[in-house]
Design a protein around this motif. Structure first.
Motif, PDB file in Angstrom:
ATOM      1  N   ALA A 145      -0.920 -10.176  -6.144  1.00  0.00           N
ATOM      2  CA  ALA A 145      -0.093  -9.729  -5.026  1.00  0.00           C
ATOM      3  C   ALA A 145      -0.141  -8.209  -4.910  1.00  0.00           C
ATOM      4  O   ALA A 145      -0.257  -7.503  -5.908  1.00  0.00           O
ATOM      5  N   PRO A 153       1.315  -4.492  -4.408  1.00  0.00           N
ATOM      6  CA  PRO A 153       2.576  -3.885  -4.818  1.00  0.00           C
ATOM      7  C   PRO A 153       3.471  -3.676  -3.595  1.00  0.00           C
ATOM      8  O   PRO A 153       2.979  -3.621  -2.460  1.00  0.00           O
ATOM      9  N   PRO A 154       4.767  -3.581  -3.814  1.00  0.00           N
ATOM     10  CA  PRO A 154       5.659  -3.370  -2.678  1.00  0.00           C
ATOM     11  C   PRO A 154       5.364  -2.026  -2.015  1.00  0.00           C
ATOM     12  O   PRO A 154       4.899  -1.097  -2.670  1.00  0.00           O
ATOM     13  N   PRO A 155       5.625  -1.934  -0.715  1.00  0.00           N
ATOM     14  CA  PRO A 155       5.387  -0.664  -0.019  1.00  0.00           C
ATOM     15  C   PRO A 155       6.203   0.462  -0.640  1.00  0.00           C
ATOM     16  O   PRO A 155       7.328   0.257  -1.093  1.00  0.00           O
ATOM     17  N   SER A 156       5.610   1.630  -0.677  1.00  0.00           N
ATOM     18  CA  SER A 156       6.324   2.794  -1.194  1.00  0.00           C
ATOM     19  C   SER A 156       5.966   4.000  -0.337  1.00  0.00           C
ATOM     20  O   SER A 156       4.936   4.021   0.333  1.00  0.00           O
ATOM     21  N   GLU A 191       0.127   7.029   0.221  1.00  0.00           N
ATOM     22  CA  GLU A 191       0.893   6.074  -0.559  1.00  0.00           C
ATOM     23  C   GLU A 191       0.215   5.900  -1.925  1.00  0.00           C
ATOM     24  O   GLU A 191      -1.011   6.053  -2.032  1.00  0.00           O
TER      25      GLU A 191
END
Length: 81
Positions: free
Chosen positions: A3, A5-8, A27
């Protein structure tokens, strides 16, 4: 494939291109991909960014540098590199 990684938010870093420092905001996932691409090419990060910058300046009108890096990385992914 794992998966994503979460948006940052973007992180600013300084790079040197043709003897001049410039800040680029990318990012973290793009910084990681750019560092890997530089390592794969056996280049310092600054040298790879300079190559991408030179390519971007050939376009009319040129994209901003952060966008050019993201597009270059995406094209690299599509090419299977």
């Amino acid at each position: 494939m794992g998966a994503a990684p979460p948006p940052s938010p973007p992180k600013k870093r300084s790079v040197t291109i043709a003897g001049h420092e410039t800040s680029i905001a990318l990012e973290p996932i793009f910084w990681t991909a750019l560092e890997k691409a530089a390592a794969d090419a056996d280049l310092p990060l600054n040298a790879l960014v300079a190559r991408i910058d030179a390519q971007r300046l050939e376009a009319s009108p040129p994209a901003n540098l952060a966008s050019a890096i993201r597009q270059w990385l995406y094209a690299r992914t599509l090419a299977g590199e």
